[in-house]
Design a protein around this motif. Sequence first.
Motif, PDB file in Angstrom:
ATOM      1  N   LEU A   1      15.725   3.971   6.412  1.00 36.24           N
ATOM      2  CA  LEU A   1      16.868   4.220   5.533  1.00 36.24           C
ATOM      3  C   LEU A   1      16.911   3.198   4.398  1.00 36.24           C
ATOM      4  O   LEU A   1      17.114   3.544   3.224  1.00 36.24           O
ATOM      5  CB  LEU A   1      18.157   4.151   6.360  1.00 36.24           C
ATOM      6  CG  LEU A   1      19.426   4.780   5.775  1.00 36.24           C
ATOM      7  CD1 LEU A   1      19.248   6.275   5.566  1.00 36.24           C
ATOM      8  CD2 LEU A   1      20.609   4.505   6.702  1.00 36.24           C
ATOM      9  N   PHE A   2      16.703   1.942   4.734  1.00 32.62           N
ATOM     10  CA  PHE A   2      16.738   0.889   3.722  1.00 32.62           C
ATOM     11  C   PHE A   2      15.591   1.037   2.721  1.00 32.62           C
ATOM     12  O   PHE A   2      15.778   0.901   1.512  1.00 32.62           O
ATOM     13  CB  PHE A   2      16.651  -0.492   4.383  1.00 32.62           C
ATOM     14  CG  PHE A   2      17.900  -0.930   5.097  1.00 32.62           C
ATOM     15  CD1 PHE A   2      19.026  -0.131   5.143  1.00 32.62           C
ATOM     16  CD2 PHE A   2      17.947  -2.156   5.743  1.00 32.62           C
ATOM     17  CE1 PHE A   2      20.175  -0.522   5.806  1.00 32.62           C
ATOM     18  CE2 PHE A   2      19.086  -2.569   6.404  1.00 32.62           C
ATOM     19  CZ  PHE A   2      20.205  -1.753   6.439  1.00 32.62           C
ATOM     20  N   ALA A   3      14.369   1.290   3.259  1.00 32.09           N
ATOM     21  CA  ALA A   3      13.183   1.297   2.400  1.00 32.09           C
ATOM     22  C   ALA A   3      13.156   2.477   1.436  1.00 32.09           C
ATOM     23  O   ALA A   3      12.690   2.344   0.301  1.00 32.09           O
ATOM     24  CB  ALA A   3      11.925   1.307   3.266  1.00 32.09           C
ATOM     25  N   TYR A   4      13.664   3.625   1.890  1.00 30.73           N
ATOM     26  CA  TYR A   4      13.511   4.833   1.073  1.00 30.73           C
ATOM     27  C   TYR A   4      14.814   5.385   0.498  1.00 30.73           C
ATOM     28  O   TYR A   4      14.792   6.363  -0.243  1.00 30.73           O
ATOM     29  CB  TYR A   4      12.806   5.914   1.890  1.00 30.73           C
ATOM     30  CG  TYR A   4      11.405   5.517   2.285  1.00 30.73           C
ATOM     31  CD1 TYR A   4      10.461   5.166   1.319  1.00 30.73           C
ATOM     32  CD2 TYR A   4      11.020   5.469   3.621  1.00 30.73           C
ATOM     33  CE1 TYR A   4       9.177   4.791   1.674  1.00 30.73           C
ATOM     34  CE2 TYR A   4       9.732   5.096   3.981  1.00 30.73           C
ATOM     35  CZ  TYR A   4       8.817   4.755   2.998  1.00 30.73           C
ATOM     36  OH  TYR A   4       7.541   4.374   3.344  1.00 30.73           O
ATOM     37  N   VAL A   5      15.949   4.761   0.843  1.00 31.12           N
ATOM     38  CA  VAL A   5      17.227   5.242   0.313  1.00 31.12           C
ATOM     39  C   VAL A   5      17.963   4.119  -0.422  1.00 31.12           C
ATOM     40  O   VAL A   5      18.242   4.221  -1.625  1.00 31.12           O
ATOM     41  CB  VAL A   5      18.120   5.818   1.436  1.00 31.12           C
ATOM     42  CG1 VAL A   5      19.463   6.286   0.858  1.00 31.12           C
ATOM     43  CG2 VAL A   5      17.412   6.968   2.150  1.00 31.12           C
ATOM     44  N   PHE A   6      18.290   3.040   0.276  1.00 25.47           N
ATOM     45  CA  PHE A   6      19.171   2.018  -0.293  1.00 25.47           C
ATOM     46  C   PHE A   6      18.448   0.947  -1.113  1.00 25.47           C
ATOM     47  O   PHE A   6      19.005   0.412  -2.062  1.00 25.47           O
ATOM     48  CB  PHE A   6      19.981   1.332   0.814  1.00 25.47           C
ATOM     49  CG  PHE A   6      20.942   2.259   1.499  1.00 25.47           C
ATOM     50  CD1 PHE A   6      21.940   2.906   0.787  1.00 25.47           C
ATOM     51  CD2 PHE A   6      20.853   2.499   2.865  1.00 25.47           C
ATOM     52  CE1 PHE A   6      22.831   3.763   1.412  1.00 25.47           C
ATOM     53  CE2 PHE A   6      21.736   3.353   3.507  1.00 25.47           C
ATOM     54  CZ  PHE A   6      22.726   3.997   2.772  1.00 25.47           C
ATOM     55  N   PHE A   7      17.231   0.596  -0.719  1.00 17.75           N
ATOM     56  CA  PHE A   7      16.549  -0.514  -1.385  1.00 17.75           C
ATOM     57  C   PHE A   7      15.153  -0.115  -1.847  1.00 17.75           C
ATOM     58  O   PHE A   7      14.182  -0.840  -1.648  1.00 17.75           O
ATOM     59  CB  PHE A   7      16.463  -1.734  -0.450  1.00 17.75           C
ATOM     60  CG  PHE A   7      17.793  -2.213   0.046  1.00 17.75           C
ATOM     61  CD1 PHE A   7      18.676  -2.864  -0.800  1.00 17.75           C
ATOM     62  CD2 PHE A   7      18.174  -2.003   1.363  1.00 17.75           C
ATOM     63  CE1 PHE A   7      19.904  -3.300  -0.337  1.00 17.75           C
ATOM     64  CE2 PHE A   7      19.397  -2.437   1.832  1.00 17.75           C
ATOM     65  CZ  PHE A   7      20.274  -3.088   0.978  1.00 17.75           C
TER      66      PHE A   7
ATOM     67  N   ARG B   1       0.822  -1.223   0.000  1.00 14.80           N
ATOM     68  CA  ARG B   1       0.000   0.000   0.000  1.00 14.80           C
ATOM     69  C   ARG B   1       0.849   1.263   0.000  1.00 14.80           C
ATOM     70  O   ARG B   1       0.497   2.263  -0.621  1.00 14.80           O
ATOM     71  CB  ARG B   1      -0.947   0.011   1.205  1.00 14.80           C
ATOM     72  CG  ARG B   1      -2.085  -0.992   1.098  1.00 14.80           C
ATOM     73  CD  ARG B   1      -3.230  -0.623   2.038  1.00 14.80           C
ATOM     74  NE  ARG B   1      -2.849  -0.577   3.437  1.00 14.80           N
ATOM     75  CZ  ARG B   1      -2.860  -1.620   4.245  1.00 14.80           C
ATOM     76  NH1 ARG B   1      -3.213  -2.812   3.792  1.00 14.80           N
ATOM     77  NH2 ARG B   1      -2.512  -1.494   5.513  1.00 14.80           N
ATOM     78  N   ILE B   2       1.973   1.244   0.747  1.00 11.18           N
ATOM     79  CA  ILE B   2       2.762   2.472   0.870  1.00 11.18           C
ATOM     80  C   ILE B   2       3.912   2.521  -0.140  1.00 11.18           C
ATOM     81  O   ILE B   2       4.666   3.493  -0.177  1.00 11.18           O
ATOM     82  CB  ILE B   2       3.321   2.646   2.303  1.00 11.18           C
ATOM     83  CG1 ILE B   2       4.329   1.538   2.638  1.00 11.18           C
ATOM     84  CG2 ILE B   2       2.189   2.677   3.318  1.00 11.18           C
ATOM     85  CD1 ILE B   2       5.031   1.732   3.973  1.00 11.18           C
ATOM     86  N   GLY B   3       4.087   1.459  -0.949  1.00  5.28           N
ATOM     87  CA  GLY B   3       5.134   1.451  -1.965  1.00  5.28           C
ATOM     88  C   GLY B   3       6.527   1.260  -1.414  1.00  5.28           C
ATOM     89  O   GLY B   3       7.508   1.674  -2.039  1.00  5.28           O
ATOM     90  N   ALA B   4       6.632   0.624  -0.235  1.00  7.99           N
ATOM     91  CA  ALA B   4       7.955   0.343   0.350  1.00  7.99           C
ATOM     92  C   ALA B   4       8.414  -1.043  -0.072  1.00  7.99           C
ATOM     93  O   ALA B   4       7.620  -1.872  -0.522  1.00  7.99           O
ATOM     94  CB  ALA B   4       7.892   0.437   1.870  1.00  7.99           C
ATOM     95  N   SER B   5       9.694  -1.303   0.079  1.00  8.99           N
ATOM     96  CA  SER B   5      10.248  -2.604  -0.279  1.00  8.99           C
ATOM     97  C   SER B   5       9.613  -3.708   0.550  1.00  8.99           C
ATOM     98  O   SER B   5       9.648  -3.684   1.781  1.00  8.99           O
ATOM     99  CB  SER B   5      11.762  -2.607  -0.056  1.00  8.99           C
ATOM    100  OG  SER B   5      12.257  -3.930  -0.068  1.00  8.99           O
TER     101      SER B   5
END
Length: 562
Positions: free
Chosen positions: A552-558, A488-492
């Motif tokens: 950090l992982f969800a919105y920057v690295f991955f 739903r939120i478009g995260a990994s």
Amino acid sequence: MDGVSGFYALIAVLPILAVMFFLVVLRWPAIRAMPVAYAMTLLFALWLWQVSPVHALAASLRGGIIALSLLWIIFGAIVLLFTLRESGAAATIRRGFMDISRDRRVQVIIVAWLFGSFIEGASGFGTPAAVAAPLLLSLGFPALAAVMTTLIIQSTSVSFGAVGTPILVGMAESLNVPEVEGAIAEAGMSYTEFIYQIGVFTAIPHAIVGTLIPLIIVGMMTRFFGANKSFREGLAAWKFALFAGLSFTVPYCAVALLLGPEFPSLVGGLIALAIVVTAARKRLFVPEGAPWDFPSSDKWPSEWSGVFSGKTGEERHGMTLFRAWSPYVIVAALLVVTRLPFLPFKAWLASVQLTWSNILGTELSQSVQPLYLPGTIFMAVSLLTALLHGMKGHEVKKAWSDSAKMLAMPALALLFAVALVRVFIDSGTNESGLDSMPLVLAEYVAYIAGGTWPFFAPFIGALGAFVAGSNTVSDLMFSLFQYGVADRIGASHLVVLGLQALGGAAGNMITVHNVVAASATVGLVGREGLLISRTIMPMTYYVVFAGSLGLLFAYVFFQGTF
């Protein structure tokens, strides 16, 4: 979401808050707190969730069966401890550790963090505390310190405990639905590869956060159990603590990347034991100055000690270190060979199964695999130890009878604690149309959190473990929900699911029946609230640090990593 949803979410969280209030604030013993909290949960299930009385009773009986399985493990651990005490092996083991280092900070890292993580990798089921806490007690640790430290280590290693069960069963079963499988296929990935990648994304944040756990353990030990009540005395061992942390987390992470979710804790713990024990013998990274120790036992507050002292008695002639350690070596070997999926022993032992199907005519069922439970291995090794150590009949009888006497108080607390858990989780079968209590609560938190959800994902995993006492059950309960929120939120998806598994491990530090079970193995009863009030601090560190990494992982690295 509306006010009605918020009301039900509030009601769903009340049993959890009640447990914390009774145990931590009022400092009630679990034997008093858990029946009251169970009654509250039962009332909400019957009245607001409109669960039928028969279903609620069936869920409670299901919890009773699970509690008996836990008591079997506890009894086996106590029998092994008392057998080693009666044979004189415990005294020899104590001397052996004193020869490695007399510094309690070094000892707790080797026994709790390293040996405990290895045992978790092999067995799960709360076995590290059942093995490591009695061992620390026999080394001269206060019972309260032994339980606190072994609860804290039930974190980094737990997501890959019992040869990867939380990932391979908890995650794989929960996510085995058509919509997930279809999305995976569109991404060009097999389902097996998807589960493997969840293991990788679980190991990476675990390794980062978990490296500091040995330092936290020694800091808390010196703060709460030192004569000077000083964190600084624990932090003075920072070189050895960080060395031990990295000695485990580096191979742990490498194994997750190269071999999959079965072996990170098992292989990581074994490699780290070899490295760190060798370093300690050579005095590498060991704190300088006088070895740190507890105050003399006559100065210990009464709350530090259980109903048995942990005194090891005298060493016996001919009891070499190899003979003394042989029961633990045999336990570890049996746990490994009976858990590895490519060997036949697991299937043989698990095939002996006692099942109560359709309890009271409901859809609920519960199985027990008595030969597969670690308690059976503990008891078998205890009997073998009597032969290997040349024990007399009255010594064996004393070990077993003393162990049986230990179970009365924790048994009742565990029965109510696990019954509460099953009513809470199984409340999804009802006439109200509501989801189960934990899902109602999680869905409302997700609605409030919105795009910041990766920060809160490990908290939900920890909630599941706190309630259920199991990383595997937490993953079964919440993995599909976590996947849906990530969608739903478009995260990994992989980042969020990894955080779920990590949180499910961290929650093991404070779950009530883990605390009760670990306390029982060292004869400590009635201190559950005190233990939770202390272990909630490293648990909070764990999920907050992991949640920050999650953002950090969800919105920057991955970004967008499936």
